[in-house]
Design a protein around this motif. Sequence first.
Motif, mmCIF file in Angstrom:
data_model
loop_
_atom_site.group_PDB
_atom_site.id
_atom_site.type_symbol
_atom_site.label_atom_id
_atom_site.label_comp_id
_atom_site.label_asym_id
_atom_site.label_seq_id
_atom_site.Cartn_x
_atom_site.Cartn_y
_atom_site.Cartn_z
ATOM 1 N N LEU A 47 0.831 -1.194 0.000
ATOM 2 C CA LEU A 47 0.000 0.000 0.000
ATOM 3 C C LEU A 47 0.870 1.249 0.000
ATOM 4 O O LEU A 47 1.813 1.360 0.782
ATOM 5 N N VAL A 48 0.543 2.181 -0.885
ATOM 6 C CA VAL A 48 1.200 3.486 -0.911
ATOM 7 C C VAL A 48 0.342 4.507 -0.173
ATOM 8 O O VAL A 48 0.831 5.235 0.696
ATOM 9 N N ALA A 49 -0.931 4.579 -0.538
ATOM 10 C CA ALA A 49 -1.838 5.550 0.078
ATOM 11 C C ALA A 49 -3.268 5.084 -0.112
ATOM 12 O O ALA A 49 -3.585 4.445 -1.119
ATOM 13 N N GLY A 50 -4.120 5.419 0.853
ATOM 14 C CA GLY A 50 -5.524 5.094 0.764
ATOM 15 C C GLY A 50 -6.371 6.283 1.154
ATOM 16 O O GLY A 50 -5.907 7.182 1.876
ATOM 17 N N ILE A 51 -7.607 6.312 0.660
ATOM 18 C CA ILE A 51 -8.513 7.408 0.979
ATOM 19 C C ILE A 51 -9.928 6.862 1.072
ATOM 20 O O ILE A 51 -10.393 6.131 0.198
ATOM 21 N N THR A 52 -10.618 7.194 2.162
ATOM 22 C CA THR A 52 -12.001 6.759 2.332
ATOM 23 C C THR A 52 -12.928 7.668 1.537
ATOM 24 O O THR A 52 -12.527 8.735 1.037
ATOM 25 N N ARG A 53 -14.186 7.254 1.449
ATOM 26 C CA ARG A 53 -15.160 8.070 0.733
ATOM 27 C C ARG A 53 -15.284 9.462 1.375
ATOM 28 O O ARG A 53 -15.501 10.436 0.681
ATOM 29 N N GLY A 54 -15.118 9.517 2.664
ATOM 30 C CA GLY A 54 -15.224 10.790 3.368
ATOM 31 C C GLY A 54 -13.957 11.619 3.336
ATOM 32 O O GLY A 54 -13.942 12.739 3.852
ATOM 33 N N GLY A 55 -12.887 11.072 2.761
ATOM 34 C CA GLY A 55 -11.676 11.857 2.604
ATOM 35 C C GLY A 55 -10.579 11.584 3.608
ATOM 36 O O GLY A 55 -9.540 12.261 3.602
ATOM 37 N N TYR A 56 -10.769 10.615 4.493
ATOM 38 C CA TYR A 56 -9.693 10.278 5.427
ATOM 39 C C TYR A 56 -8.587 9.558 4.661
ATOM 40 O O TYR A 56 -8.858 8.632 3.895
ATOM 41 N N TYR A 59 -1.032 6.938 4.612
ATOM 42 C CA TYR A 59 0.117 6.821 3.728
ATOM 43 C C TYR A 59 1.156 5.856 4.288
ATOM 44 O O TYR A 59 1.317 5.748 5.510
ATOM 45 N N ALA A 60 1.896 5.224 3.387
ATOM 46 C CA ALA A 60 3.075 4.476 3.802
ATOM 47 C C ALA A 60 4.103 5.470 4.337
ATOM 48 O O ALA A 60 4.203 6.601 3.835
ATOM 49 N N ASP A 61 4.860 5.069 5.338
ATOM 50 C CA ASP A 61 5.844 5.973 5.934
ATOM 51 C C ASP A 61 6.824 6.502 4.889
ATOM 52 O O ASP A 61 7.267 7.656 4.963
ATOM 53 N N SER A 62 7.146 5.675 3.910
ATOM 54 C CA SER A 62 8.167 6.042 2.925
ATOM 55 C C SER A 62 7.728 7.168 1.986
ATOM 56 O O SER A 62 8.573 7.768 1.310
ATOM 57 N N VAL A 63 6.425 7.463 1.946
ATOM 58 C CA VAL A 63 5.948 8.501 1.015
ATOM 59 C C VAL A 63 5.324 9.692 1.731
ATOM 60 O O VAL A 63 4.939 10.667 1.067
ATOM 61 N N LYS A 64 5.218 9.632 3.032
ATOM 62 C CA LYS A 64 4.612 10.745 3.777
ATOM 63 C C LYS A 64 5.374 12.039 3.523
ATOM 64 O O LYS A 64 6.598 12.082 3.558
ATOM 65 N N GLY A 65 4.621 13.091 3.245
ATOM 66 C CA GLY A 65 5.223 14.384 2.976
ATOM 67 C C GLY A 65 5.610 14.584 1.523
ATOM 68 O O GLY A 65 5.947 15.704 1.120
#
Length: 121
Positions: A47-56, A59-65
């Motif tokens: 997993l790199v990043a996920g987003i819920t329908r509500g926008g939450y 992120y994987a630590d390696s890509v944060k920021g």
Amino acid sequence: QVQLVESGGGLVQPGGSLRLSCAASGSIFRINTMGWYRQAPGKQRDLVAGITRGGYTNYADSVKGRFTISRDNSNNMVYLQMNSLKPEDTAVFYCNAEIHRFGGIGYSDYWGQGTQVTVSS
């Protein structure tokens, strides 16, 4: 039938940016969580990043920021803005979505075909 189609991959130099897009189409009643995964040669799909329908988002630590995930619920789209790319980001990136089809029961996982991202000078 439901399809996820990614676009936006390519070759970029270290420090550069790319924006991936994923369009979900077909007999879609509702989409729950959407996300981006990646798989480098000889490694598992993570997993790199996920987003819920509500926008939450998460992120994987390696890509944060550096990476930002967003979505457009009206058009069944999810995006991944990738900045400050590094050679270790090189991988095939896959779009994923939990989709409730019209006439279906519950949510099922769907995957795109993948798009190659190569970070190299």
